[in-house]
Scaffold this motif. Structure first.
Motif, PDB file in Angstrom:
ATOM      1  N   ARG A 211     -91.983   0.694  58.896  1.00  0.00           N
ATOM      2  CA  ARG A 211     -90.577   0.984  59.229  1.00  0.00           C
ATOM      3  C   ARG A 211     -90.381   1.181  60.739  1.00  0.00           C
ATOM      4  NH1 ARG A 211     -88.173   1.366  54.482  1.00  0.00           N
ATOM      5  NH2 ARG A 211     -89.307   2.213  52.706  1.00  0.00           N
ATOM      6  N   GLU A 212     -91.349   1.799  61.388  1.00  0.00           N
ATOM      7  CA  GLU A 212     -91.261   1.981  62.836  1.00  0.00           C
ATOM      8  C   GLU A 212     -91.286   0.628  63.550  1.00  0.00           C
ATOM      9  OE1 GLU A 212     -93.924   3.901  66.417  1.00  0.00           O
ATOM     10  OE2 GLU A 212     -93.970   4.887  64.467  1.00  0.00           O
ATOM     11  N   GLY A 213     -92.151  -0.259  63.105  1.00  0.00           N
ATOM     12  CA  GLY A 213     -92.187  -1.605  63.680  1.00  0.00           C
ATOM     13  C   GLY A 213     -90.875  -2.336  63.479  1.00  0.00           C
ATOM     14  N   ALA A 214     -90.289  -2.186  62.297  1.00  0.00           N
ATOM     15  CA  ALA A 214     -88.995  -2.809  62.020  1.00  0.00           C
ATOM     16  C   ALA A 214     -87.921  -2.243  62.942  1.00  0.00           C
ATOM     17  CB  ALA A 214     -88.611  -2.601  60.554  1.00  0.00           C
ATOM     18  N   GLU A 215     -87.953  -0.949  63.177  1.00  0.00           N
ATOM     19  CA  GLU A 215     -86.963  -0.317  64.057  1.00  0.00           C
ATOM     20  C   GLU A 215     -87.104  -0.815  65.502  1.00  0.00           C
ATOM     21  OE1 GLU A 215     -83.788   1.854  65.345  1.00  0.00           O
ATOM     22  OE2 GLU A 215     -84.389   1.512  63.277  1.00  0.00           O
TER      23      GLU A 215
ATOM     24  N   ALA B  88     -85.016  -4.282  69.768  1.00  0.00           N
ATOM     25  CA  ALA B  88     -85.296  -5.361  70.718  1.00  0.00           C
ATOM     26  C   ALA B  88     -84.334  -6.525  70.546  1.00  0.00           C
ATOM     27  CB  ALA B  88     -86.736  -5.842  70.554  1.00  0.00           C
ATOM     28  N   SER B  89     -83.813  -6.707  69.345  1.00  0.00           N
ATOM     29  CA  SER B  89     -82.919  -7.842  69.108  1.00  0.00           C
ATOM     30  C   SER B  89     -81.441  -7.478  69.251  1.00  0.00           C
ATOM     31  CB  SER B  89     -83.179  -8.439  67.722  1.00  0.00           C
ATOM     32  OG  SER B  89     -82.823  -7.535  66.707  1.00  0.00           O
ATOM     33  N   ASP B  90     -81.155  -6.224  69.605  1.00  0.00           N
ATOM     34  CA  ASP B  90     -79.761  -5.828  69.842  1.00  0.00           C
ATOM     35  C   ASP B  90     -79.178  -6.657  70.985  1.00  0.00           C
ATOM     36  OD1 ASP B  90     -79.873  -3.923  67.884  1.00  0.00           O
ATOM     37  OD2 ASP B  90     -80.101  -2.224  69.251  1.00  0.00           O
TER      38      ASP B  90
ATOM     39  N   VAL C  68     -85.090 -10.969  63.606  1.00  0.00           N
ATOM     40  CA  VAL C  68     -84.343 -10.368  62.497  1.00  0.00           C
ATOM     41  C   VAL C  68     -85.086 -10.600  61.176  1.00  0.00           C
ATOM     42  CG1 VAL C  68     -82.207 -10.535  61.141  1.00  0.00           C
ATOM     43  CG2 VAL C  68     -82.099 -10.419  63.629  1.00  0.00           C
ATOM     44  N   ALA C  69     -85.620 -11.804  60.982  1.00  0.00           N
ATOM     45  CA  ALA C  69     -86.359 -12.108  59.752  1.00  0.00           C
ATOM     46  C   ALA C  69     -87.621 -11.254  59.639  1.00  0.00           C
ATOM     47  CB  ALA C  69     -86.711 -13.594  59.705  1.00  0.00           C
ATOM     48  N   ILE C  70     -88.335 -11.092  60.734  1.00  0.00           N
ATOM     49  CA  ILE C  70     -89.550 -10.256  60.713  1.00  0.00           C
ATOM     50  C   ILE C  70     -89.179  -8.798  60.449  1.00  0.00           C
ATOM     51  CG2 ILE C  70     -91.463  -9.393  62.117  1.00  0.00           C
ATOM     52  CD1 ILE C  70     -91.437 -12.161  63.519  1.00  0.00           C
ATOM     53  N   THR C  71     -88.092  -8.339  61.040  1.00  0.00           N
ATOM     54  CA  THR C  71     -87.618  -6.966  60.820  1.00  0.00           C
ATOM     55  C   THR C  71     -87.344  -6.739  59.332  1.00  0.00           C
ATOM     56  OG1 THR C  71     -86.641  -6.871  63.019  1.00  0.00           O
ATOM     57  CG2 THR C  71     -85.793  -5.317  61.388  1.00  0.00           C
ATOM     58  N   ARG C  72     -86.614  -7.675  58.735  1.00  0.00           N
ATOM     59  CA  ARG C  72     -86.310  -7.557  57.296  1.00  0.00           C
ATOM     60  C   ARG C  72     -87.579  -7.615  56.450  1.00  0.00           C
ATOM     61  NH1 ARG C  72     -81.142 -11.562  57.539  1.00  0.00           N
ATOM     62  NH2 ARG C  72     -79.665 -10.036  58.356  1.00  0.00           N
TER      63      ARG C  72
END
Length: 95
Positions: free
Chosen positions: A13-17, A22-24, A64-68
């Motif tokens: 979850r931290e990596g996703a955050e 970073a993609s904002d 975004v795909a990696i985050t999801r």
């Protein structure tokens, strides 16, 4: 039997955050080729401006795909772990 497998869902979850932040959207500058001081720099800038927007879009959609995927992996692991624990408790054991 194999060893124990652990998954740190907080780290997923931290990596996703981090990736999400970073993609904002970032503020853009209004730099033009003429601001760069030389014709060579101006031509390079113009060429960059032609190919960067589609590349940036692809990069952003990949992040975004990696985050999801990271979020889904954490959610799935926690759900499966809870299901396995419930199923294990429901079984009579000889030990």
């Amino acid at each position: 039997m194999g060893g124990a497998v652990t998954v740190d869902t907080a780290q997923l979850r931290e990596g996703a955050e981090v990736l999400s932040e970073a993609s904002d959207d970032r503020p853009t500058t209004e730099t033009t080729a003429s601001d760069l001081g030389s014709a060579v720099a101006g031509k390079a800038f113009e060429k960059f401006e032609q190919y960067w927007p589609p590349s940036r879009s692809l990069l952003t959609s990949s992040v975004v795909a990696i985050t999801r995927a990271l979020q889904a992996a954490a959610d799935t692991h926690e759900r499966r772990d809870a299901q396995d624990a419930t199923a294990f408790q429901a079984v009579d054991r000889a030990i």
